[in-house]
Design a protein around this motif. Structure first.
Motif, mmCIF file in Angstrom:
data_model
loop_
_atom_site.group_PDB
_atom_site.id
_atom_site.type_symbol
_atom_site.label_atom_id
_atom_site.label_comp_id
_atom_site.label_asym_id
_atom_site.label_seq_id
_atom_site.Cartn_x
_atom_site.Cartn_y
_atom_site.Cartn_z
ATOM 1 N N GLU A 36 0.834 -1.212 0.000
ATOM 2 C CA GLU A 36 0.000 0.000 0.000
ATOM 3 C C GLU A 36 0.869 1.262 0.000
ATOM 4 O O GLU A 36 0.526 2.275 -0.614
ATOM 5 C CB GLU A 36 -0.933 -0.009 1.207
ATOM 6 C CG GLU A 36 -2.032 -1.072 1.105
ATOM 7 C CD GLU A 36 -2.794 -1.260 2.398
ATOM 8 O OE1 GLU A 36 -2.413 -0.627 3.412
ATOM 9 O OE2 GLU A 36 -3.756 -2.064 2.402
ATOM 10 N N GLN A 37 2.011 1.180 0.669
ATOM 11 C CA GLN A 37 2.938 2.317 0.660
ATOM 12 C C GLN A 37 3.476 2.564 -0.742
ATOM 13 O O GLN A 37 3.659 3.714 -1.147
ATOM 14 C CB GLN A 37 4.099 2.074 1.622
ATOM 15 C CG GLN A 37 5.070 3.257 1.699
ATOM 16 C CD GLN A 37 6.225 3.019 2.661
ATOM 17 O OE1 GLN A 37 6.083 2.255 3.611
ATOM 18 N NE2 GLN A 37 7.340 3.660 2.403
ATOM 19 N N VAL A 38 3.738 1.498 -1.478
ATOM 20 C CA VAL A 38 4.195 1.668 -2.860
ATOM 21 C C VAL A 38 3.152 2.439 -3.659
ATOM 22 O O VAL A 38 3.474 3.375 -4.403
ATOM 23 C CB VAL A 38 4.469 0.300 -3.527
ATOM 24 C CG1 VAL A 38 4.848 0.493 -4.994
ATOM 25 C CG2 VAL A 38 5.571 -0.445 -2.803
ATOM 26 N N LEU A 39 1.878 2.064 -3.505
ATOM 27 C CA LEU A 39 0.799 2.729 -4.240
ATOM 28 C C LEU A 39 0.645 4.191 -3.825
ATOM 29 O O LEU A 39 0.383 5.069 -4.658
ATOM 30 C CB LEU A 39 -0.520 1.988 -4.023
ATOM 31 C CG LEU A 39 -0.577 0.544 -4.552
ATOM 32 C CD1 LEU A 39 -1.922 -0.081 -4.236
ATOM 33 C CD2 LEU A 39 -0.322 0.519 -6.048
ATOM 34 N N ASN A 40 0.813 4.464 -2.535
ATOM 35 C CA ASN A 40 0.634 5.823 -2.028
ATOM 36 C C ASN A 40 1.811 6.739 -2.385
ATOM 37 O O ASN A 40 1.624 7.883 -2.785
ATOM 38 C CB ASN A 40 0.446 5.804 -0.512
ATOM 39 C CG ASN A 40 -0.862 5.160 -0.115
ATOM 40 O OD1 ASN A 40 -1.839 5.178 -0.871
ATOM 41 N ND2 ASN A 40 -0.902 4.565 1.077
ATOM 42 N N ASP A 41 3.021 6.221 -2.220
ATOM 43 C CA ASP A 41 4.208 7.061 -2.375
ATOM 44 C C ASP A 41 4.784 7.048 -3.791
ATOM 45 O O ASP A 41 5.422 8.022 -4.210
ATOM 46 C CB ASP A 41 5.305 6.617 -1.395
ATOM 47 C CG ASP A 41 4.933 6.889 0.050
ATOM 48 O OD1 ASP A 41 3.945 7.624 0.274
ATOM 49 O OD2 ASP A 41 5.617 6.369 0.953
ATOM 50 N N TYR A 42 4.560 5.960 -4.513
ATOM 51 C CA TYR A 42 5.162 5.846 -5.861
ATOM 52 C C TYR A 42 4.099 5.342 -6.845
ATOM 53 O O TYR A 42 4.263 4.292 -7.477
ATOM 54 C CB TYR A 42 6.359 4.891 -5.832
ATOM 55 C CG TYR A 42 7.350 5.198 -4.728
ATOM 56 C CD1 TYR A 42 8.312 6.194 -4.879
ATOM 57 C CD2 TYR A 42 7.313 4.484 -3.522
ATOM 58 C CE1 TYR A 42 9.222 6.476 -3.860
ATOM 59 C CE2 TYR A 42 8.212 4.761 -2.499
ATOM 60 C CZ TYR A 42 9.157 5.753 -2.679
ATOM 61 O OH TYR A 42 10.049 6.040 -1.665
#
Length: 256
Positions: free
Chosen positions: A232-238
């Motif tokens: 989910e961090q990948v989707l949010n940040d990148y």
């Protein structure tokens, strides 16, 4: 008179024949003795040669046993050295991971921590590699991709990080350290390496890949909830990265 004359003639003749027979008998006996002596001599020589060959073979066996023992000790010493080296390497990456975890993340203009390089108020300038550094990096890549010499690659990656700190390729080196550990697999070491890139170098081009691979590593460590958080961090940040597409597929395949 006639009988005496014949006796006189036949006696020497008989004596001569007897002498010839005796001579022949003596010659035959001599030849027999000579043959026996020769046979014994040949047998003795063969025995000596056989004994010599046995001595040589025994010496060769002792030499080979000595070499085998030396090789056994050498292998054990190399194994011990290799184990000690990896204990040291693992401790070093653990220390780095703990050091990174204790550092605050880069803050954006709103004062909130973020890994998104587009939203970051501060974007660092990474030192660009010279020809020697790039050559060393390419040699490591060859060890990983072409030769599959992962243990040697790990050692060379640590050497590279020590020799060329805080450079653009240094971040790549941390990332590939995680990749190699993931392949071996040494999952805890992989987690630590990817964590360094994901947290300390969140504005680097390898950060999105590192966060995604950190999620994969956590999933293999059976830390499902933490793995989803990383995706989910990948989707949010990148969101525009290639890693974001992979993260969507992971989340879609691992719902719930």
């Amino acid at each position: 008179m006639r009988k005496q004359l014949m006796a006189t003639v036949f006696f020497p003749l008989a004596l001569g024949q007897a002498g010839m027979a005796l001579a022949q008998s003596s010659t035959s006996a001599f030849q027999s003795n000579a043959s026996e002596a020769q046979r014994k001599a040949n047998s003795s020589q063969a025995t000596s040669e056989l004994f010599y060959m046995i001595q040589q073979l025994q010496g060769e066996v002792r030499r080979l046993q000595g070499e085998t023992e030396e090789q056994r000790h050498l292998i054990k010493r190399l194994q011990d050295q290799g184990r000690d080296r990896y204990i040291d390497l693992d401790q070093r990456i653990l220390d780095l991971s703990e050091k990174v975890s204790s550092q605050p993340r880069v803050a954006d203009s709103t004062g909130k921590g973020t890994g998104n390089k587009k939203n970051s108020a501060q974007i660092r300038e990474y030192r660009q590699p010279d020809a020697e550094e790039r050559k060393a990096y390419n040699e490591i890549q060859n060890l990983i991709h072409s030769q599959k010499k992962y243990d040697e690659a790990i050692s060379r990656l640590y050497e590279f990080i020590d020799k060329y700190p805080e450079g653009d390729l240094t971040v790549n080196a941390y990332y590939w350290l995680g990749e190699v550990y993931l392949v071996k697999p040494q999952l805890e070491q992989a987690r630590q390496a990817f964590s360094i890139v994901a947290t300390r170098y969140a504005d680097h081009r390898k950060a999105s890949d590192a966060v995604y691979k950190l999620g994969i590593t956590l999933d293999r460590l059976d830390k499902k909830s933490e793995a989803r958080q990383q995706m989910e961090q990948v989707l949010n940040d990148y969101p525009e990265s290639d890693a974001a597409g992979l993260a969507r597929k992971f989340l879609g395949a691992n719902k719930g």
